[in-house]
Design a protein around this motif. Structure first.
Motif, PDB file in Angstrom:
ATOM      1  N   ARG A 186      -5.862  37.812  36.363  1.00 50.25           N
ATOM      2  CA  ARG A 186      -6.172  36.926  35.236  1.00 50.25           C
ATOM      3  C   ARG A 186      -5.510  37.426  33.949  1.00 50.25           C
ATOM      4  NH1 ARG A 186     -11.228  36.671  36.128  1.00 50.25           N
ATOM      5  NH2 ARG A 186     -12.055  38.165  34.607  1.00 50.25           N
ATOM      6  N   VAL A 187      -5.534  38.745  33.765  1.00 51.61           N
ATOM      7  CA  VAL A 187      -4.895  39.334  32.587  1.00 51.61           C
ATOM      8  C   VAL A 187      -3.394  39.099  32.608  1.00 51.61           C
ATOM      9  CG1 VAL A 187      -4.345  41.524  31.444  1.00 51.61           C
ATOM     10  CG2 VAL A 187      -6.681  41.072  32.216  1.00 51.61           C
ATOM     11  N   MET A 188      -2.763  39.287  33.767  1.00 49.25           N
ATOM     12  CA  MET A 188      -1.316  39.078  33.876  1.00 49.25           C
ATOM     13  C   MET A 188      -0.962  37.620  33.580  1.00 49.25           C
ATOM     14  SD  MET A 188       0.431  41.853  34.551  1.00 49.25           S
ATOM     15  CE  MET A 188       1.960  41.345  35.337  1.00 49.25           C
ATOM     16  N   ARG A 189      -1.775  36.691  34.026  1.00 51.33           N
ATOM     17  CA  ARG A 189      -1.500  35.274  33.734  1.00 51.33           C
ATOM     18  C   ARG A 189      -1.601  35.003  32.248  1.00 51.33           C
ATOM     19  NH1 ARG A 189      -4.553  34.396  38.519  1.00 51.33           N
ATOM     20  NH2 ARG A 189      -6.429  34.002  37.279  1.00 51.33           N
ATOM     21  N   ARG A 190      -2.591  35.603  31.584  1.00 49.70           N
ATOM     22  CA  ARG A 190      -2.767  35.383  30.147  1.00 49.70           C
ATOM     23  C   ARG A 190      -1.651  36.026  29.332  1.00 49.70           C
ATOM     24  NH1 ARG A 190      -8.647  36.608  28.001  1.00 49.70           N
ATOM     25  NH2 ARG A 190      -7.637  35.737  26.143  1.00 49.70           N
ATOM     26  N   HIS A 201      -6.195  48.859  16.133  1.00 43.46           N
ATOM     27  CA  HIS A 201      -7.611  49.230  16.185  1.00 43.46           C
ATOM     28  C   HIS A 201      -8.311  48.513  17.341  1.00 43.46           C
ATOM     29  CE1 HIS A 201      -6.489  49.943  11.906  1.00 43.46           C
ATOM     30  NE2 HIS A 201      -7.190  51.040  12.105  1.00 43.46           N
ATOM     31  N   TYR A 202      -8.008  47.225  17.503  1.00 40.42           N
ATOM     32  CA  TYR A 202      -8.609  46.486  18.610  1.00 40.42           C
ATOM     33  C   TYR A 202      -8.111  47.025  19.949  1.00 40.42           C
ATOM     34  CZ  TYR A 202     -10.645  43.032  15.460  1.00 40.42           C
ATOM     35  OH  TYR A 202     -11.391  42.416  14.484  1.00 40.42           O
ATOM     36  N   GLY A 203      -6.832  47.414  20.004  1.00 38.64           N
ATOM     37  CA  GLY A 203      -6.303  47.982  21.237  1.00 38.64           C
ATOM     38  C   GLY A 203      -7.026  49.257  21.621  1.00 38.64           C
ATOM     39  N   VAL A 229      -2.421  46.175  23.913  1.00 42.26           N
ATOM     40  CA  VAL A 229      -3.789  45.707  24.156  1.00 42.26           C
ATOM     41  C   VAL A 229      -3.926  45.235  25.605  1.00 42.26           C
ATOM     42  CG1 VAL A 229      -5.515  43.974  23.533  1.00 42.26           C
ATOM     43  CG2 VAL A 229      -4.151  45.083  21.742  1.00 42.26           C
ATOM     44  N   TRP A 230      -2.971  44.386  26.026  1.00 41.22           N
ATOM     45  CA  TRP A 230      -3.027  43.897  27.402  1.00 41.22           C
ATOM     46  C   TRP A 230      -2.878  45.053  28.392  1.00 41.22           C
ATOM     47  CZ3 TRP A 230      -5.169  39.509  27.849  1.00 41.22           C
ATOM     48  CH2 TRP A 230      -4.907  38.452  26.970  1.00 41.22           C
ATOM     49  N   ALA A 264     -13.913  40.237  26.641  1.00 39.75           N
ATOM     50  CA  ALA A 264     -14.461  39.376  25.588  1.00 39.75           C
ATOM     51  C   ALA A 264     -13.904  39.765  24.217  1.00 39.75           C
ATOM     52  CB  ALA A 264     -15.985  39.471  25.586  1.00 39.75           C
ATOM     53  N   LEU A 265     -13.713  41.068  23.972  1.00 34.63           N
ATOM     54  CA  LEU A 265     -13.166  41.513  22.693  1.00 34.63           C
ATOM     55  C   LEU A 265     -11.734  41.021  22.522  1.00 34.63           C
ATOM     56  CD1 LEU A 265     -13.413  43.178  20.101  1.00 34.63           C
ATOM     57  CD2 LEU A 265     -12.719  45.193  21.406  1.00 34.63           C
ATOM     58  N   VAL A 266     -10.942  41.073  23.593  1.00 31.68           N
ATOM     59  CA  VAL A 266      -9.569  40.574  23.512  1.00 31.68           C
ATOM     60  C   VAL A 266      -9.563  39.089  23.189  1.00 31.68           C
ATOM     61  CG1 VAL A 266      -7.442  40.172  24.819  1.00 31.68           C
ATOM     62  CG2 VAL A 266      -8.669  42.335  25.077  1.00 31.68           C
ATOM     63  N   ALA A 267     -10.471  38.340  23.807  1.00 32.28           N
ATOM     64  CA  ALA A 267     -10.534  36.894  23.571  1.00 32.28           C
ATOM     65  C   ALA A 267     -10.969  36.578  22.146  1.00 32.28           C
ATOM     66  CB  ALA A 267     -11.481  36.245  24.571  1.00 32.28           C
ATOM     67  N   ALA A 268     -11.790  37.444  21.542  1.00 32.34           N
ATOM     68  CA  ALA A 268     -12.345  37.169  20.211  1.00 32.34           C
ATOM     69  C   ALA A 268     -11.528  37.788  19.084  1.00 32.34           C
ATOM     70  CB  ALA A 268     -13.784  37.689  20.146  1.00 32.34           C
ATOM     71  N   MET A 269     -10.486  38.532  19.414  1.00 30.85           N
ATOM     72  CA  MET A 269      -9.688  39.203  18.376  1.00 30.85           C
ATOM     73  C   MET A 269      -9.120  38.198  17.387  1.00 30.85           C
ATOM     74  SD  MET A 269      -7.524  42.010  20.605  1.00 30.85           S
ATOM     75  CE  MET A 269      -6.228  42.022  19.360  1.00 30.85           C
ATOM     76  N   PRO A 270      -9.210  38.494  16.062  1.00 30.76           N
ATOM     77  CA  PRO A 270      -8.625  37.586  15.077  1.00 30.76           C
ATOM     78  C   PRO A 270      -7.108  37.715  14.970  1.00 30.76           C
ATOM     79  CG  PRO A 270      -9.651  39.446  13.975  1.00 30.76           C
ATOM     80  CD  PRO A 270      -9.945  39.600  15.429  1.00 30.76           C
ATOM     81  N   VAL A 271      -6.536  38.717  15.644  1.00 34.21           N
ATOM     82  CA  VAL A 271      -5.084  38.894  15.653  1.00 34.21           C
ATOM     83  C   VAL A 271      -4.588  38.714  17.086  1.00 34.21           C
ATOM     84  CG1 VAL A 271      -4.994  40.415  13.656  1.00 34.21           C
ATOM     85  CG2 VAL A 271      -5.383  41.403  15.910  1.00 34.21           C
ATOM     86  N   THR A 272      -3.313  38.371  17.229  1.00 27.50           N
ATOM     87  CA  THR A 272      -2.740  38.133  18.552  1.00 27.50           C
ATOM     88  C   THR A 272      -2.608  39.447  19.309  1.00 27.50           C
ATOM     89  OG1 THR A 272      -1.473  36.267  17.668  1.00 27.50           O
ATOM     90  CG2 THR A 272      -0.782  37.165  19.797  1.00 27.50           C
ATOM     91  N   PRO A 273      -3.142  39.527  20.514  1.00 28.58           N
ATOM     92  CA  PRO A 273      -3.019  40.775  21.290  1.00 28.58           C
ATOM     93  C   PRO A 273      -1.550  41.086  21.582  1.00 28.58           C
ATOM     94  CG  PRO A 273      -4.647  39.289  22.260  1.00 28.58           C
ATOM     95  CD  PRO A 273      -3.916  38.500  21.227  1.00 28.58           C
TER      96      PRO A 273
END
Length: 553
Positions: A477-481, A426-428, A458-459, A445-454
């Protein structure tokens, strides 16, 4: 696959205050064909209960087959029945004792069941062993059930004549465990014991190999039908479903065609067959076969219910109707899916979810949201589930109704929809929705605040949004994360193409080299076409593979 099911019957039991059989059954209502017995207590047994072995066996059998909800409401009834049997001196009678083992295991009383099992007067028989194996398997204790089955086949040198019923129970436990080594060992020992498999045990054997991942062995034993077995519709269903579960959808359809060609020797397909075949059609896009199945359903309905008049695209049963909707939607014939949906007399949550998802996938967001509104008004126990809400988010994404989609996501987080909490999918979808709308700050910001692991999807959605917006810095930045373990081939290719489109060819080459260094390979393209009812799959061959083949020649 479960061992032989117990047949349900209305039982008339003798009571202490009467010499005649009671005329009232011991259960008051029936749900889906299973009697729902009243809770049994010591007081109720004192007021009136069977006083002979036959009546007591019938009572135990009915209580053992009660639903899990009924069992949870009366956890001590096994002990009450056991005490009553002991008072009558019937607890040492073999059939009663075997029944008590089954009842204790059904109620979670493993210690009491084990005490009865190990304290058998005159030794344990195959029924006692089978009760222990089946009881543990039904409680989700597959490892213990398999260990008991293998012990039964050894049994310290005692002469326990293993039969087909016991073999079916053991194979079913092995299938539940999913350990191919133990499955092969169980089969070897059963064969060494000279057990002649009947249809149930043979079906369990095929199912065991399929669920343990050895599809070749499952197919081999399906073809090698034992002399004592008859190839029933369950046999065909077991193999077709196993192939479909393993992703061999083309093989599943081919076997279904074999089933049809074997008629009249082969049994006619039932609902389970049709659902499995429709699922394979949906995966392959085999619309022609799916239409044939739908036509078969309509012919069967007219034959069995000639006087009933329903919509031309209605289906017999909710499950088959749901499968038809899903098949038509995934094969691109969404109007046919709508016609089936409109013609269904009864619908459940999955009916609405399939229709919402199908409409959303074809860009018909307004209709999808209308179906969701109808689902909320449906009543009758129909409530929005996670699949339906994922379809709603997808519809909002395709229609650009971002704020409405975010409202549904927040409602899920606030538990407005009973029993549904937002998952990573759902978050994805929400991240994809924000990314398509160009709202990258909110998406990140939504990815950072998700209560489940992306997860990778999602990425990948966030990375695709960066690609569409040309935001290379955010993409880096996304690739590094994501780290080394979170990237798949698509992410690397997307990043490489992004660098190339910005004229940074050196960085694009570095990304490609990194893929090779980490052994990340790009999945080849694949397409499927259907010709004369047969699905043909084509896969792209990497250029370097062709070169190597030519060099070898």
């Amino acid at each position: 696959m479960a061992a032989y099911p117990l047949q349900q019957q209305t039982l008339h039991l003798q009571h202490q205050h009467s010499s005649k059989p009671a005329t009232a059954p011991i259960h008051r209502q029936t749900t889906h064909g299973n009697p729902q017995p009243d809770a049994v207590s010591s007081a109720s047994l004192r007021r009136g209960a069977p006083t002979d072995a036959r009546g007591l066996r019938a009572l135990i059998k009915t209580l053992s087959s009660a639903s899990s909800a009924t069992a949870a409401a009366a956890p001590n009834e096994a002990a009450a029945v056991h005490a009553h049997a002991a008072k009558l001196g019937l607890d040492r009678e073999r059939t009663v004792r075997n029944g008590l083992i089954t009842l204790y295991l059904a109620r979670g009383g493993r210690a009491a069941a084990a005490a009865l099992f190990h304290g058998f007067p005159g030794g344990r028989d195959v029924v006692s062993w089978t009760a222990m194996v089946t009881g543990h398997a039904r409680r989700g204790l597959a490892a213990e059930a398999v260990a008991l089955f293998l012990e039964m086949l050894d049994d310290g040198g005692s002469a326990v004549a293993v039969d087909a019923v016991a073999a079916a129970a053991g194979f079913a436990a092995c299938a539940e465990l999913g350990n191919i080594t133990l499955a092969r060992e169980a089969h070897r020992r059963v064969s060494a014991a000279g057990v002649e498999l009947d249809a149930v045990a043979w079906n369990a054997l095929v199912d065991m190999y399929a669920k343990c991942g050895d599809l070749a062995a499952a197919r081999r034993w399906f073809e090698a039908k034992p002399a004592a077995a008859v190839r029933t519709v369950v046999s065909w269903n077991t193999m077709i479903s196993s192939l479909s579960r393993a992703g061999e959808h083309g093989e599943a359809l081919a076997l279904f065609h074999d089933m049809q060609r074997s008629s009249p020797a082969a049994p006619p397909p039932d609902d389970a067959t049709l659902v499995a075949v429709l699922g394979a059609c949906a995966k392959l896009g085999a619309l022609g076969t799916g239409r044939w199945v739908h036509a078969y359903i309509m012919r069967r309905r007219r034959r069995h219910h000639p006087g009933r008049h329903r919509g031309a695209d209605a289906a017999d049963g909710v499950v088959v109707g749901n499968a038809l909707i899903d098949m038509y939607a995934k094969c691109g014939a969404v109007d046919h899916a709508v016609a089936v949906f409109d013609g269904m007399e009864a619908r459940d949550a999955y009916t609405y979810a399939s229709m919402i998802t199908g409409l959303a996938a074809h860009g018909r967001a307004g209709e999808a949201l209308e179906v969701f509104d109808a689902m909320q008004r449906a009543g009758g126990g129909v409530r929005p589930n996670g699949v339906a809400l994922l379809g709603v988010l997808s519809a909002c994404c395709h229609a650009g109704r971002v704020d409405e989609g975010l409202r549904h996501l927040r409602d899920m987080e606030r538990r407005r929809y009973a029993g549904v909490t937002p998952g990573v999918e759902h978050y994805g979808c929400a991240v994809d929705m924000l990314g398509r709308a160009g709202r990258l700050d909110e998406a990140e910001a939504l990815v950072a605040a998700m209560p489940v692991t992306p997860d990778a999807l999602v990425w990948g959605s966030l990375l695709a949004a960066c690609r569409a917006a040309g935001d290379v810095e955010r993409a880096e930045r996304v690739m590094r994360r994501m780290g080394e373990g979170g990237s798949d081939s698509g992410d690397y290719v997307l990043m490489s193409n992004m660098y190339a489109s910005r004229g940074r060819h050196g960085m694009a080459v570095r990304v490609r080299k990194k893929m090779r260094k980490r052994n990340v390979s790009k999945d080849p393209g694949c397409s499927v076409i259907e010709i004369d009812g047969v699905a043909h799959e084509f896969r792209a061959v990497p250029a370097n593979s062709v070169t190597h083949s030519l060099d070898a020649e």
